[in-house]
Motif scaffolding. Structure first.
Motif, PDB file in Angstrom:
ATOM      1  N   ALA A  91       2.722  -5.921 -25.439  1.00 20.45           N
ATOM      2  CA  ALA A  91       3.510  -5.826 -26.670  1.00 20.45           C
ATOM      3  C   ALA A  91       2.591  -5.885 -27.891  1.00 20.45           C
ATOM      4  N   GLU A  92       1.589  -6.757 -27.844  1.00 19.04           N
ATOM      5  CA  GLU A  92       0.643  -6.848 -28.958  1.00 19.04           C
ATOM      6  C   GLU A  92      -0.152  -5.550 -29.114  1.00 19.04           C
ATOM      7  N   ASP A  93      -0.552  -4.961 -27.975  1.00 20.53           N
ATOM      8  CA  ASP A  93      -1.265  -3.682 -28.023  1.00 20.53           C
ATOM      9  C   ASP A  93      -0.392  -2.588 -28.621  1.00 20.53           C
ATOM     10  N   GLU A  94       0.869  -2.545 -28.163  1.00 20.69           N
ATOM     11  CA  GLU A  94       1.797  -1.536 -28.704  1.00 20.69           C
ATOM     12  C   GLU A  94       1.998  -1.738 -30.201  1.00 20.69           C
ATOM     13  N   ALA A  95       2.163  -2.989 -30.617  1.00 18.76           N
ATOM     14  CA  ALA A  95       2.353  -3.281 -32.037  1.00 18.76           C
ATOM     15  C   ALA A  95       1.121  -2.851 -32.834  1.00 18.76           C
ATOM     16  N   ALA A  96      -0.074  -3.098 -32.307  1.00 21.46           N
ATOM     17  CA  ALA A  96      -1.302  -2.691 -32.981  1.00 21.46           C
ATOM     18  C   ALA A  96      -1.373  -1.175 -33.091  1.00 21.46           C
ATOM     19  N   THR A  97      -0.958  -0.494 -32.016  1.00 22.93           N
ATOM     20  CA  THR A  97      -0.940   0.979 -32.032  1.00 22.93           C
ATOM     21  C   THR A  97       0.040   1.466 -33.084  1.00 22.93           C
ATOM     22  N   PHE A  98       1.231   0.853 -33.131  1.00 27.49           N
ATOM     23  CA  PHE A  98       2.233   1.250 -34.127  1.00 27.49           C
ATOM     24  C   PHE A  98       1.686   1.020 -35.538  1.00 27.49           C
ATOM     25  N   GLN A  99       1.009  -0.117 -35.728  1.00 27.96           N
ATOM     26  CA  GLN A  99       0.449  -0.407 -37.055  1.00 27.96           C
ATOM     27  C   GLN A  99      -0.646   0.600 -37.402  1.00 27.96           C
ATOM     28  N   ALA A 100      -1.467   0.926 -36.422  1.00 26.77           N
ATOM     29  CA  ALA A 100      -2.582   1.845 -36.678  1.00 26.77           C
ATOM     30  C   ALA A 100      -2.086   3.253 -36.973  1.00 26.77           C
ATOM     31  N   THR A 101      -1.003   3.666 -36.305  1.00 28.22           N
ATOM     32  CA  THR A 101      -0.492   5.032 -36.489  1.00 28.22           C
ATOM     33  C   THR A 101       0.588   5.098 -37.543  1.00 28.22           C
ATOM     34  N   GLY A 102       1.120   3.965 -37.928  1.00 30.38           N
ATOM     35  CA  GLY A 102       2.202   3.940 -38.911  1.00 30.38           C
ATOM     36  C   GLY A 102       3.546   4.306 -38.324  1.00 30.38           C
TER      37      GLY A 102
END
Length: 113
Positions: A91-102
């Motif tokens: 979940a943290e990885d997905e959240a980081a990906t979402f933050q990185a990609t917007g």
């Protein structure tokens, strides 16, 4: 009078003989009873030892089963904790990906909305 004393003496002798015979029989019976009782008590003690041994064996088997159940439960709990940790990391990885990609997560990937 002499006849009476002979009869009394005969009677006393007969009573003594009967009394001695009775006492001898009573002693024989008591000895037999003691022997039989000792034999039975020995058998009872032997049976008790066997029962105690079987009880101990059964208790040890149950303790062993209990320990196995505890170990299995600990294993399952550890597996659940590992899975939890992995899911949190995902979940943290997905959240980081979402933050990185917007990007914003869609509703199907998150059950909290």
């Amino acid at each position: 009078k002499a006849q009476l004393s002979v009869i009394n003496a005969w009677k006393e002798q007969k009573i003594t003989k009967v009394t001695n015979k009775t006492e001898k029989k009573l002693l024989e019976i008591s000895a037999w009873e003691k022997k039989q009782t000792t034999k039975i008590e020995s058998q009872l003690a032997n049976t008790q030892r066997k029962m105690d041994s079987k009880k101990k064996e059964k208790a040890e088997k149950l303790r062993s089963k209990k320990a196995a159940v505890h170990a299995k439960a600990q294993e399952k709990k550890a597996w659940v904790q590992i899975r939890r940790t992995q899911e949190i990391l995902d979940a943290e990885d997905e959240a980081a990906t979402f933050q990185a990609t917007g990007q914003i997560p869609n509703k199907s990937s998150c059950s909290c909305f």
